[in-house]
Design a protein around this motif. Structure first.
Motif, PDB file in Angstrom:
ATOM      1  N   ALA A   1     -28.040  11.071   7.561  1.00  0.00           N
ATOM      2  CA  ALA A   1     -29.185  10.581   6.783  1.00  0.00           C
ATOM      3  C   ALA A   1     -30.447  10.516   7.635  1.00  0.00           C
ATOM      4  N   TYR A   2     -30.318  10.115   8.898  1.00  0.00           N
ATOM      5  CA  TYR A   2     -31.492  10.008   9.768  1.00  0.00           C
ATOM      6  C   TYR A   2     -32.073  11.389  10.080  1.00  0.00           C
TER       7      TYR A   2
ATOM      8  N   SER B   1     -31.922  13.914   8.137  1.00  0.00           N
ATOM      9  CA  SER B   1     -32.529  14.461   6.932  1.00  0.00           C
ATOM     10  C   SER B   1     -33.893  13.854   6.647  1.00  0.00           C
TER      11      SER B   1
ATOM     12  N   GLN C   1     -34.644  10.335   6.320  1.00  0.00           N
ATOM     13  CA  GLN C   1     -34.710   9.029   5.668  1.00  0.00           C
ATOM     14  C   GLN C   1     -35.194   7.974   6.657  1.00  0.00           C
ATOM     15  N   ASP C   2     -35.981   7.043   6.141  1.00  0.00           N
ATOM     16  CA  ASP C   2     -36.514   5.968   6.978  1.00  0.00           C
ATOM     17  C   ASP C   2     -35.455   4.885   7.162  1.00  0.00           C
TER      18      ASP C   2
END
Length: 797
Positions: free
Chosen positions: A314-315, A317, A319-320
């Motif tokens: 997720a990081y 990709s 995402q905050d």
């Protein structure tokens, strides 16, 4: 004759698709026609279809002005000494020409632009481009594998290793000239390093193969467009357009494609590294917990490690995330321990409070035995029907057997016959069977309020009958095992180690029987070994029986009216005891322990009857009452003195050889055994003199392999050949008296073949016969049984 072309004749280049230019003298070339124009014309002609023209060797590119000035100065400086007085140094025409040449050179395009107008490099082959492409990809995978090893990611290391193996195979194919498919090449991988460290890493290339090399094309640039790289205005020169896949070697390589980690800014990269470090901390904590023996904590850490993989994806990709909220091993450990404590508190709170036993559900009782039987029968029938509905066939069969037991018990109780109540299983929640004149059992008194007594016990434990058949059987087995252990210890102290080992093996053999008895199985005590003391008594009696060696006929019945009845009873019982002990020793030599123990138990019974008769004889009492029983014994035949792969051939004797002088003939026997087929065994007996019925008694052990197919084939189809010879005199050979053939097929079903075989001369009878015996341990195909029937004498108790 060949006519040389005239030197002054000009070639017309229009027939080759080129402009008609005067190329007689390279020095007279006009200034406005450059090399690139010639190349353009040749390329245009090749594209338009007139590709028959040969390309003229290109002249070297004009030298830049700075280099030209240096060359002119050097040439002026290095003038040979013999030409110094020529006067050309001060020639005004030469100086003007040089000055004009330098002015023209200053107006030439700058050096970077002229680099592209040099002679075109040789065309690069597709094989060399693919090889360099694969080498770059191998470098990319090698560095990625190294980075994965440093970070401890074993799955990536294995994946990169497989990719390297594939790339090396493709590189070998490319070097061998074989085609390489684009889809077979593994894609580039991210090295996972910061952008500052990627300057030294070769850029991974795109997964597609380099395009085929197209011919160089140049496009004219308008004269008004100056070259941005030149500090001076450039001349209107044509600027070539280089292919993007093959940059010139003097220019730097194109920037590498941005990978997943390179596309992040330095702050993002630092955050990614922080997440990966935290993940490694959890891995180390899980390993430490495993070594410490806390498997639950190690599993909890591993769950968090698996969740970190999702966080990393997720990081990357984009995402905050708030990295300050990342968990630490210490926080997870504290949360896990607090959760365990809360679970324990919940379990303790969920436990029932100590209650008086009187409030517990009471046991199902009955006033009569008939009522108790019917209650239990209904309970087991209900369990049987439930098992059938659930499809549990095993439980249904078990319940069906119990139901049948209770139905039989109810019939016996109705017929006023004794009931084996201790053998009937009791379902859970039922009180014991009522006794005669007893009242229904009340609830048990309350127990002291201790933690162990406060918990309700299963009612089946309280209702378990005592001293059942299985418990008595188990107690007897353990007592018998104890006797053998004590006997082994006594034999060891007495120095009889062989006897001690035998007793110890027998004691160890009781372990499996005791385990089966604890599981509820019925044990056949006749198959168990006798106690050591009883065995000694039997051995002592057997020695007495062997010394007396009495064996009366068994087909004669003894009656009380006969004279000396006690002596005849004693003799017949002695004969029965001898038979039992002989069969016991036979089965023991075979290794059949169960049958050996059966005959030993039978010998104990005969020994008891013999003791009764012996006491009555010694006290001169009346003979005891007795009767006869018919007993059948099926004894497995086995030559226990032989091994499994032994065959014993015995040439016993010759019978009435047909010779002229029976008392003056000396004979011997030769034989040939057809196994092994490639090297048959042959031998001969000793010489027996002066008789035509010699007694040889020669024994020959032969080796066989009963499980091998060639051996079985020999026994089924072949035979042993025996030849009887008469020894000759000084000047005569030995004479063949006859031959006998003994087939081996009977040994497939019997252990001993003992017959006299007639001697043959071809197909005619030669007179006389030869007695031969063959023995094996057991038949090759099936066991041989000897069935006997005996009138067995039994003394009434």
């Amino acid at each position: 004759m060949f006519k040389k072309p005239t030197p002054g004749k000009k070639s017309n280049l229009s027939q080759f698709g080129l402009l008609d230019v005067d190329l007689d003298d390279g020095d007279d070339e006009p200034m406005d026609l450059s090399d690139d124009d010639t190349d353009l014309e040749a390329e245009l002609a090749a594209i338009s279809g007139g590709g028959g023209a040969r390309r003229k060797p290109r002249k070297p590119a004009p030298v830049p002005a700075a280099d030209l000035d240096a060359m002119i100065a050097a040439s002026l400086k290095d003038v040979p000494s013999d030409d110094e007085g020529s006067g050309d140094d001060d020639d005004p025409d030469l100086l003007n020409e040089l000055r004009q040449l330098s002015i023209d050179d200053e107006e030439a395009p700058p050096p970077p632009a002229r680099v592209s107008r040099t002679a075109p490099p040789p065309p690069v082959s597709a094989d060399s481009s693919i090889i360099s492409f694969l080498q770059d990809r191998i470098t990319n995978y090698t560095q990625a594998e190294k980075a994965a090893k440093e970070s401890g990611e074993s799955s990536k290391v294995r994946r990169f290793g497989r990719g390297l193996k594939t790339l090396n195979d493709l590189l070998k194919q490319a070097k061998a000239g074989k085609p390489v498919k684009d889809e077979d090449i593994p894609p580039p991988v991210s090295l996972g390093k910061p952008a500052s460290d990627t300057s030294n890493v070769p850029p991974p290339t795109t997964p597609s193969l380099p395009p085929p090399i197209a011919p160089r094309r140049t496009a004219p640039i308008p004269p008004s467009a100056p070259e941005p790289a030149s500090p001076e205005p450039s001349a209107p020169e044509p600027e070539p357009e280089e292919p993007p896949s093959l940059p010139e070697p003097d220019h730097p390589p194109p920037p590498p494609p941005r990978t997943e980690s390179q596309g992040l800014d330095p702050e993002k990269l630092q955050g990614l590294q922080m997440i990966l470090r935290r993940k490694e901390e959890f891995k180390a904590a899980a390993l430490a917990s495993k070594h410490a023996g806390d498997k639950a904590m190690a599993l909890e850490y591993l769950k968090v490690v698996k969740q970190f993989d999702i966080v990393v994806q997720a990081y990357r990709s984009g995402q905050d995330m708030d990295l300050s909220e990342l968990p630490t091993p210490e926080a997870i450990a504290a949360a896990f321990k607090s959760e365990q404590r809360s679970d324990d508190q919940i379990q303790h709170s969920a436990e029932p409070e100590p209650q008086p036993v009187a409030e517990a559900p009471a046991l199902i009782t009955a006033s009569t035995v008939d009522e108790a039987l019917k209650q239990r029968l209904a309970a087991f029938q209900e369990q049987e029907s439930k098992a059938k509905e659930e499809g549990n066939t095993s439980k249904a069969r078990r319940m069906g057997r119990i139901v049948k037991q209770y139905q039989d018990a109810i019939r016996l109780h109705a017929a006023a016959k004794p009931l084996p109540l201790d053998e009937l299983p009791t379902p859970a929640g039922f009180a014991p069977f009522p006794t005669a004149g007893s009242q229904p059992s009340p609830s048990p008194p309350s127990a002291p309020s201790t933690p162990s007594a406060s918990r309700p016990q299963p009612p089946a434990v309280a209702a378990k009958p005592k001293n059942t058949k299985y418990e008595k059987q188990l107690a007897l087995l353990m007592h018998r095992q104890k006797e053998f252990r004590e006997a082994a210890l006594k034999a060891k102290k007495a120095g009889n180690m062989e006897q001690a080992k035998e007793y110890l093996r027998a004691a160890k053999g009781f372990d499996s029987v005791i385990e089966a008895a604890r599981g509820g199985l019925v044990v056949d005590f006749k198959s168990l070994p006798l106690p050591p003391q009883a065995k000694k008594q039997i051995e002592h009696t057997f020695d007495i029986v062997s010394a007396e060696d009495c064996d009366p006929p068994e087909d004669v019945s003894i009656t009380l009216d006969d004279e000396d009845v006690i002596s005849r009873l004693h003799s017949q019982l002695t004969s029965q005891l001898k038979l039992c002990l002989t069969n016991r020793d036979h089965y023991r030599a075979m290794g059949n322990v169960a049958e050996s123990n059966r005959f030993e138990h039978l010998a104990v019974t005969v020994k008891q009857d013999l003791d009764v008769v012996t006491v009555a004889k010694s006290l001169t009492q009346n003979p005891p009452k007795f009767h006869y029983e018919s007993k059948q014994f099926s004894v497995v035949q086995c030559n226990t003195d032989l091994k499994e792969n032994d065959l014993e051939l015995t040439i016993v004797r010759g019978i009435a050889y047909n010779v002229p002088n029976p008392k003056e003939v000396d004979t011997y026997v030769k034989f040939e055994f057809p196994y092994p087929p490639d090297a048959p065994v042959s031998d001969r007996t000793g010489l027996v003199k002066d008789t035509n019925s010699p007694q040889y008694d020669a024994v020959f052990p032969l080796a066989i392999h009963r499980t091998a197919r060639p051996c079985l084939r020999v026994f089924k189809r072949h035979a042993i050949k025996l030849q009887v010879y008469s020894r000759g005199g000084w000047f005569s050979k030995d004479t063949l008296l006859g031959a006998a053939t003994v087939k081996l097929a009977p040994l497939e079903t019997q252990v001993t073949l003992h017959e006299a075989f007639p001697l043959m001369d071809g197909r005619k009878a030669a007179g006389g016969s030869l007695e031969v015996k063959l023995r094996v341990r057991t038949p090759l195909l099936q066991q041989q049984f000897e069935n006997t029937t005996h009138r067995w004498l039994v003394i009434d108790s």
